[in-house]
Design a protein around this motif. Structure first.
Motif, PDB file in Angstrom:
ATOM      1  N   ASN A   1     -30.174  28.714   2.736  1.00 64.20           N
ATOM      2  CA  ASN A   1     -29.331  27.535   2.171  1.00 64.20           C
ATOM      3  C   ASN A   1     -29.042  27.492   0.855  1.00 64.20           C
ATOM      4  OD1 ASN A   1     -31.776  27.163   0.854  1.00 64.20           O
ATOM      5  ND2 ASN A   1     -32.256  25.275   2.115  1.00 64.20           N
ATOM      6  N   TRP A   2     -29.198  28.670   0.116  1.00 67.76           N
ATOM      7  CA  TRP A   2     -28.841  28.845  -1.317  1.00 67.76           C
ATOM      8  C   TRP A   2     -28.274  30.251  -1.624  1.00 67.76           C
ATOM      9  CZ3 TRP A   2     -31.627  31.168  -5.170  1.00 67.76           C
ATOM     10  CH2 TRP A   2     -33.021  31.313  -5.127  1.00 67.76           C
TER      11      TRP A   2
ATOM     12  N   VAL B   1     -24.410  26.074  -9.458  1.00 74.00           N
ATOM     13  CA  VAL B   1     -25.270  25.125 -10.111  1.00 74.00           C
ATOM     14  C   VAL B   1     -25.734  25.575 -11.372  1.00 74.00           C
ATOM     15  CG1 VAL B   1     -27.400  23.767  -9.938  1.00 74.00           C
ATOM     16  CG2 VAL B   1     -25.966  24.396  -8.123  1.00 74.00           C
ATOM     17  N   SER B   2     -26.228  26.594 -11.831  1.00 74.18           N
ATOM     18  CA  SER B   2     -26.659  27.275 -12.937  1.00 74.18           C
ATOM     19  C   SER B   2     -26.597  28.763 -13.030  1.00 74.18           C
ATOM     20  CB  SER B   2     -28.067  26.713 -13.395  1.00 74.18           C
ATOM     21  OG  SER B   2     -28.576  27.361 -14.392  1.00 74.18           O
ATOM     22  N   ALA B   3     -26.377  29.159 -14.321  1.00 73.48           N
ATOM     23  CA  ALA B   3     -26.510  30.615 -14.586  1.00 73.48           C
ATOM     24  C   ALA B   3     -27.900  30.692 -15.227  1.00 73.48           C
ATOM     25  CB  ALA B   3     -25.327  31.129 -15.430  1.00 73.48           C
ATOM     26  N   PHE B   4     -28.480  32.109 -15.221  1.00 72.52           N
ATOM     27  CA  PHE B   4     -29.485  32.365 -15.807  1.00 72.52           C
ATOM     28  C   PHE B   4     -29.324  33.704 -16.503  1.00 72.52           C
ATOM     29  CE2 PHE B   4     -31.232  30.187 -12.016  1.00 72.52           C
ATOM     30  CZ  PHE B   4     -32.276  29.310 -12.616  1.00 72.52           C
ATOM     31  N   VAL B   5     -29.568  33.360 -17.721  1.00 70.87           N
ATOM     32  CA  VAL B   5     -29.164  34.338 -18.648  1.00 70.87           C
ATOM     33  C   VAL B   5     -30.397  35.088 -19.159  1.00 70.87           C
ATOM     34  CG1 VAL B   5     -28.251  35.167 -20.857  1.00 70.87           C
ATOM     35  CG2 VAL B   5     -27.180  33.334 -19.541  1.00 70.87           C
ATOM     36  N   LEU B   6     -30.431  36.292 -18.682  1.00 70.67           N
ATOM     37  CA  LEU B   6     -31.767  37.058 -19.118  1.00 70.67           C
ATOM     38  C   LEU B   6     -31.905  37.789 -20.458  1.00 70.67           C
ATOM     39  CD1 LEU B   6     -31.895  36.700 -15.998  1.00 70.67           C
ATOM     40  CD2 LEU B   6     -32.745  38.987 -15.645  1.00 70.67           C
ATOM     41  N   VAL B   7     -33.047  37.815 -21.077  1.00 66.64           N
ATOM     42  CA  VAL B   7     -33.206  38.184 -22.453  1.00 66.64           C
ATOM     43  C   VAL B   7     -34.536  38.784 -22.622  1.00 66.64           C
ATOM     44  CG1 VAL B   7     -33.573  37.485 -24.861  1.00 66.64           C
ATOM     45  CG2 VAL B   7     -31.777  36.488 -23.531  1.00 66.64           C
TER      46      VAL B   7
ATOM     47  N   ASN C   1     -31.435  22.387  -6.310  1.00 66.50           N
ATOM     48  CA  ASN C   1     -30.809  22.463  -4.837  1.00 66.50           C
ATOM     49  C   ASN C   1     -30.846  21.191  -4.430  1.00 66.50           C
ATOM     50  OD1 ASN C   1     -30.353  25.139  -4.619  1.00 66.50           O
ATOM     51  ND2 ASN C   1     -32.225  25.711  -3.618  1.00 66.50           N
ATOM     52  N   GLN C   2     -32.147  20.304  -4.494  1.00 63.93           N
ATOM     53  CA  GLN C   2     -32.231  19.076  -3.964  1.00 63.93           C
ATOM     54  C   GLN C   2     -31.270  17.848  -4.900  1.00 63.93           C
ATOM     55  OE1 GLN C   2     -36.311  17.520  -4.067  1.00 63.93           O
ATOM     56  NE2 GLN C   2     -36.894  19.743  -3.372  1.00 63.93           N
TER      57      GLN C   2
ATOM     58  N   ALA D   1     -25.785  15.169  -4.190  1.00 65.15           N
ATOM     59  CA  ALA D   1     -24.549  15.057  -4.703  1.00 65.15           C
ATOM     60  C   ALA D   1     -23.395  15.113  -3.827  1.00 65.15           C
ATOM     61  CB  ALA D   1     -24.481  15.392  -6.052  1.00 65.15           C
ATOM     62  N   ASN D   2     -23.626  15.959  -2.703  1.00 64.34           N
ATOM     63  CA  ASN D   2     -22.721  16.946  -1.878  1.00 64.34           C
ATOM     64  C   ASN D   2     -22.750  16.250  -0.554  1.00 64.34           C
ATOM     65  OD1 ASN D   2     -21.094  18.978  -3.783  1.00 64.34           O
ATOM     66  ND2 ASN D   2     -23.193  18.734  -4.280  1.00 64.34           N
TER      67      ASN D   2
END
Ligand code: GDP
Length: 203
Positions: free
Chosen positions: A70-71, A107-113, A196-197, A202-203
């Motif tokens: 589901n994602w 929904v969101s990016a994750f920028v790794l550092v 996700n929730q 919202a959709n």
């Protein structure tokens, strides 16, 4: 959230060919060698779902993985590899710009550092680009096992302070992780679960 299922769906260079399923999507991105493949494998609880980079900067692919049916977890190409040609850099920019413009379910990016390093312009500029394009993101500090707790706190504080000096009034959510020790993994998965929730409502 427990990851019960993780499957590779498709690799491609064409954003139009990314999966159509209306699932919430999370994109992982960062400099080559930051530990992205290792983190994706750790999050998914798999040894080699994402290929750890033998040849950094070579593959410019968007990889979709379906998690728990589901994602989508998306592995974006790494940036900033020193030996990348100008043409490859341009192609990368085009691919990434298109990806973020077209994937409405992101929904969101994750920028790794890498937690060991002082803030690098390439990361800060990329995050500014995300910010000015209203793309939500969180920061994931990687390889925390390489530092002692005091140094971790100091580096995170310094990093966020550097962001506040820039255009950021409010700094994004951030996570401290180690793929080696599996630190911070539950926190990232919990964060995704919450989003996700919200997405579902919202959709
Ligand atoms: P990618 O290029 O961003 O996908 O990075 P990889 O996941 O291939 O990792 C790059 C290098 O960093 C490899 O040698 C990994 O073993 C190492 N690495 C990745 N994550 C960690 C971590 O959490 N701790 C430590 N100590 N090393 C890591």
């Amino acid at each position: 959230m427990r990851v019960a299922q993780a499957e590779f769906v498709i690799s491609n260079t064409d954003v139009a060919k990314c999966p159509r399923d209306p699932f919430p999507e999370y994109a992982f991105i960062g400099r080559s060698n930051v530990g992205k493949s290792s983190l994706i494998n750790t999050l998914a609880g798999r040894k080699s779902l994402a290929k750890t980079s033998g040849r950094p900067g070579k593959t410019q692919l968007i990889n979709h993985f379906k998690i728990n049916k589901n994602w989508f977890l998306v592995d974006l190409p790494g940036y900033g590899y020193a030996r990348t040609s100008k043409t490859t850099k341009k192609a990368f920019q085009k691919l990434i710009t298109r990806y973020f413009e077209q994937r409405k379910q992101l929904v969101s990016a994750f920028v790794l550092v890498d937690i060991r390093h002082a803030p690098q312009n390439i990361d800060l500029e990329f995050m500014e680009w995300l910010g000015t394009n209203y793309i939500p993101f969180a920061i994931i500090f990687t390889k925390a096992d390489k530092l002692k707790p005091n140094a971790i706190n100091r580096n995170v504080t310094d990093y966020l302070a550097k962001m506040r000096e820039g255009l950021w009034e409010e700094v994004p959510p951030h996570f401290v992780t180690s793929s080696l020790h599996k630190t911070g993994v539950e926190e990232v998965l919990y964060y995704i679960d919450q989003l996700n929730q919200e997405f579902k409502a919202a959709n």
